[in-house]
Motif scaffolding. Structure first.
Motif, PDB file in Angstrom:
ATOM      1  N   GLN A  31       0.694  -1.287  -0.047  1.00  0.00           N
ATOM      2  CA  GLN A  31      -0.067  -0.204  -0.002  1.00  0.00           C
ATOM      3  C   GLN A  31       0.877   1.347  -0.123  1.00  0.00           C
ATOM      4  O   GLN A  31       0.644   2.127  -0.589  1.00  0.00           O
ATOM      5  CB  GLN A  31      -0.982   0.085   1.070  1.00  0.00           C
ATOM      6  N   GLU A  32       1.983   1.122   0.553  1.00  0.00           N
ATOM      7  CA  GLU A  32       2.770   2.409   0.949  1.00  0.00           C
ATOM      8  C   GLU A  32       3.470   2.910  -0.382  1.00  0.00           C
ATOM      9  O   GLU A  32       3.084   4.192  -0.928  1.00  0.00           O
ATOM     10  CB  GLU A  32       3.650   2.432   1.950  1.00  0.00           C
TER      11      GLU A  32
ATOM     12  N   ARG B 157       1.042   3.836  -2.737  1.00  0.00           N
ATOM     13  CA  ARG B 157       0.395   5.426  -2.796  1.00  0.00           C
ATOM     14  C   ARG B 157       1.301   6.500  -3.085  1.00  0.00           C
ATOM     15  O   ARG B 157       0.919   7.194  -3.805  1.00  0.00           O
ATOM     16  CB  ARG B 157       0.173   5.533  -0.936  1.00  0.00           C
TER      17      ARG B 157
ATOM     18  N   VAL C  63      -1.288   6.218  -6.234  1.00  0.00           N
ATOM     19  CA  VAL C  63      -2.440   6.782  -6.129  1.00  0.00           C
ATOM     20  C   VAL C  63      -2.229   8.190  -6.060  1.00  0.00           C
ATOM     21  O   VAL C  63      -3.224   9.157  -6.734  1.00  0.00           O
ATOM     22  CB  VAL C  63      -2.809   6.246  -4.596  1.00  0.00           C
ATOM     23  N   ARG C  64      -1.320   9.056  -5.579  1.00  0.00           N
ATOM     24  CA  ARG C  64      -0.932  10.222  -5.515  1.00  0.00           C
ATOM     25  C   ARG C  64      -0.808  10.998  -6.908  1.00  0.00           C
ATOM     26  O   ARG C  64      -1.278  11.950  -7.431  1.00  0.00           O
ATOM     27  CB  ARG C  64       0.198  10.761  -4.868  1.00  0.00           C
TER      28      ARG C  64
ATOM     29  N   GLY D  38      -5.110   0.972  -4.451  1.00  0.00           N
ATOM     30  CA  GLY D  38      -5.521   2.226  -3.847  1.00  0.00           C
ATOM     31  C   GLY D  38      -6.203   3.130  -5.031  1.00  0.00           C
ATOM     32  O   GLY D  38      -6.968   4.044  -4.652  1.00  0.00           O
TER      33      GLY D  38
ATOM     34  N   LYS E  44      -9.855   1.692  -4.432  1.00  0.00           N
ATOM     35  CA  LYS E  44      -9.842   1.485  -3.291  1.00  0.00           C
ATOM     36  C   LYS E  44     -11.431   1.307  -2.712  1.00  0.00           C
ATOM     37  O   LYS E  44     -11.657   0.563  -1.775  1.00  0.00           O
ATOM     38  CB  LYS E  44      -9.242   2.545  -2.249  1.00  0.00           C
TER      39      LYS E  44
ATOM     40  N   GLU F  66      -7.691   9.349   3.120  1.00  0.00           N
ATOM     41  CA  GLU F  66      -6.510   8.867   3.871  1.00  0.00           C
ATOM     42  C   GLU F  66      -4.933   9.217   3.353  1.00  0.00           C
ATOM     43  O   GLU F  66      -4.244   9.818   4.134  1.00  0.00           O
ATOM     44  CB  GLU F  66      -6.529   7.329   3.961  1.00  0.00           C
ATOM     45  N   SER F  67      -4.866   9.233   2.010  1.00  0.00           N
ATOM     46  CA  SER F  67      -3.501   9.451   1.739  1.00  0.00           C
ATOM     47  C   SER F  67      -3.131  10.857   1.528  1.00  0.00           C
ATOM     48  O   SER F  67      -2.034  11.267   1.967  1.00  0.00           O
ATOM     49  CB  SER F  67      -3.630   8.637   0.274  1.00  0.00           C
ATOM     50  N   SER F  68      -4.046  11.705   1.388  1.00  0.00           N
ATOM     51  CA  SER F  68      -3.926  13.065   1.545  1.00  0.00           C
ATOM     52  C   SER F  68      -3.498  13.524   2.754  1.00  0.00           C
ATOM     53  O   SER F  68      -2.908  14.358   2.914  1.00  0.00           O
ATOM     54  CB  SER F  68      -4.956  14.005   0.720  1.00  0.00           C
TER      55      SER F  68
ATOM     56  N   VAL G 168      -2.196  11.637   5.318  1.00  0.00           N
ATOM     57  CA  VAL G 168      -0.993  11.439   5.677  1.00  0.00           C
ATOM     58  C   VAL G 168       0.116  11.939   5.007  1.00  0.00           C
ATOM     59  O   VAL G 168       1.209  12.365   5.494  1.00  0.00           O
ATOM     60  CB  VAL G 168      -0.769   9.758   4.980  1.00  0.00           C
ATOM     61  N   GLU G 169      -0.125  12.523   3.725  1.00  0.00           N
ATOM     62  CA  GLU G 169       0.598  13.570   3.187  1.00  0.00           C
ATOM     63  C   GLU G 169       0.718  14.769   3.835  1.00  0.00           C
ATOM     64  O   GLU G 169       1.700  15.457   4.178  1.00  0.00           O
ATOM     65  CB  GLU G 169       0.387  13.723   1.729  1.00  0.00           C
TER      66      GLU G 169
END
Length: 478
Positions: free
Chosen positions: A201-202, A205, A209-210, A324, A327, A405-407, A409-410
């Protein structure tokens, strides 16, 4: 996957300076536009019955630590007497439209999508059998765009295939690249193959994903090659059209992006019959036993009796094999409606149903503080905090919380060392009444900023939840 456009320029992972002309570049490179030798207007000339398409470049990546809001690249608007684009109805019931088109052919669905969104829609092409999407788009006779994600770890065969597809259809694929600084940080801290130890996943991402999120920010709709038969655990209920449950489009906010899946009801055999019949080029990896094709380290051939997704992330749970990009396919045993969301992406009644303790948590990152109720109550009481806080009130089952979630974390990564603390508070279940009465919770997610010298938290008013928009909000108040 990548966004591609006919007669369009390739777009890099970072924005060009406003003072630099795209014509100063003589070769494609990361961070630049690639000049094309084709005019950005619908062509009336056809070559071997292959129609060239007009493409509007997708959003480029914002400059790191400089711009708070992504800037748009120069665009070209399609307008032609022979190509009239249907006016998009923002409030259309896509759940009903999905039912209306359930038995429609992929060609009819593709035609409907291109007619409705024109130059604001693009095909996501991964370099596998989803080339069928490009063929269907060609058969409609309408202009279309194609994009793809170059993760930097694709097979050599896939890069050769991209080139073959461009030449076959007379198009230019719009490539999106990961942020080089993020990739460098990941590799330096965890090595080249950390995903074999702690999951994919990381890496996905950062590399997929980004970049996809940046691409979709320049669109109002996208077209994918998802099929119900591809993954038994995640894609069995994919509709032919839906409001995207994960990503945001050009206008920002919930419901701003529509996702079309024209081949959702086709099986793999029918896809391959089309490719053979229409003499469409295919990735040479297919002849080596590869069916579902992704990055080289995470993809392997499958045996004749194995399902195609068994070749992807083979060391992980077969029921959650998504990177993702899709997702929204992964969901709890409870239906989306039970979890407070209807099929059109709109919130239904507030409910505690679905907030089970067994639901996997989200926003898990070393620099995001998980707050208890006592911790939040202390934040409220403090009138003079040593540091300001930004806190998300969330429920793990909420698709809109999952989407940011990813944003988030960013955001935590960008704020590390800035003096602003980033926290999360699970506000469903037993904590929901408290959050509604004391923390301004109206719906999930709710984002609050606790300034240094004020006890009252300030609620984030926008539905634009990307990291740069949140940073702009923080900078305006700290």
């Amino acid at each position: 996957m990548a966004l591609v456009s006919s007669s369009s320029s390739s777009i890099s992972g970072s924005l060009l300076s406003n003072s630099v002309s795209t014509q100063d570049f003589t070769a494609p490179q990361i961070g630049s536009f690639r000049p094309l030798d084709r005019p950005l207007v619908p062509s009336t000339v056809t070559t071997s019955s292959r129609r060239r398409c007009t493409v509007k470049p997708i959003f480029a990546e914002p400059k790191r630590n400089e711009s708070m809001v992504p800037l748009a690249a120069a665009s070209t608007l399609i307008s032609s007497a022979s190509e009239v684009v249907e006016k998009v109805e923002i409030d259309e019931d896509y759940g009903k439209l999905a039912k209306d088109l359930e038995n429609a052919s992929p060609l009819e669905i593709m035609d409907r999508a291109l007619a409705k969104f024109g130059n604001d829609i693009a095909i996501a092409f991964s370099g596998a059998e989803d080339v069928a999407l490009i063929e269907y788009a060609r058969l409609t006779g309408r202009p279309f765009r194609v994009f793809s994600l170059d993760t930097g770890r694709l097979n050599a065969e896939t890069y050769r295939y991209f080139d073959a597809v461009e030449k076959h259809y007379g198009i230019r694929i719009e490539y999106m690249f990961p942020d080089s600084v993020e990739v460098q940080a990941l590799v330096r801290s965890k090595g080249l193959f950390s995903f074999y130890e702690d999951g994919h996943q990381e890496c996905c991402r950062v590399r997929k994903v980004r970049p996809l999120r940046r691409a979709l920010k320049g669109l109002r709709a996208w077209i994918t090659g998802q099929r119900k038969d591809q993954s038994p655990g995640t894609r069995a209920e994919v509709p032919v059209v839906q409001v995207d449950p994960v990503f945001e489009g050009l206008d920002g906010g919930v419901g701003s992006l529509v996702k079309w899946n024209p081949v959702a009801n086709m099986d793999g055999g029918a896809i391959w019959n089309l490719l053979r019949t229409m003499d469409v080029p295919v990735n040479e990896l297919h002849s080596k036993g590869y069916v579902s094709i992704g990055c080289e380290p995470c993809t392997r051939p499958v045996l004749p009796w194995q399902h195609e997704r068994e070749g992807r992330w083979w060391w992980e749970d077969a029921k959650a094999k998504e990177c993702g990009l899709h997702k929204g396919n992964i969901k709890n045993e409870n239906s989306a409606h039970v979890n407070g969301v209807n099929g059109n992406g709109a919130s239904t009644q507030n409910s505690n149903i679905g907030s089970t303790s067994s639901q996997a948590d989200i926003f898990d990152a070393q620099n995001i503080v998980s707050l208890t109720r006592a911790g939040v109550e202390n934040l409220i009481k403090l009138e003079n905090r040593r540091e300001p806080w930004i806190v998300v009130l969330y429920a793990p089952w909420c698709p809109f919380c999952q989407a940011m979630e990813s944003s988030y974390v960013e955001l935590a990564e960008k704020l590390e060392g800035s003096g602003v603390k980033v926290g999360k508070f699970r506000a469903d279940g037993d904590q929901k009444t408290f959050a509604q009465q004391e923390l301004q919770l109206g719906s999930f997610p709710t984002i609050l900023f606790f300034p240094k010298n004020s006890s009252k938290p300030i609620k984030y008013p926008s539905e634009k939840r990307d990291a740069d928009s949140l940073i702009a909000f923080i900078n305006a108040l700290r």
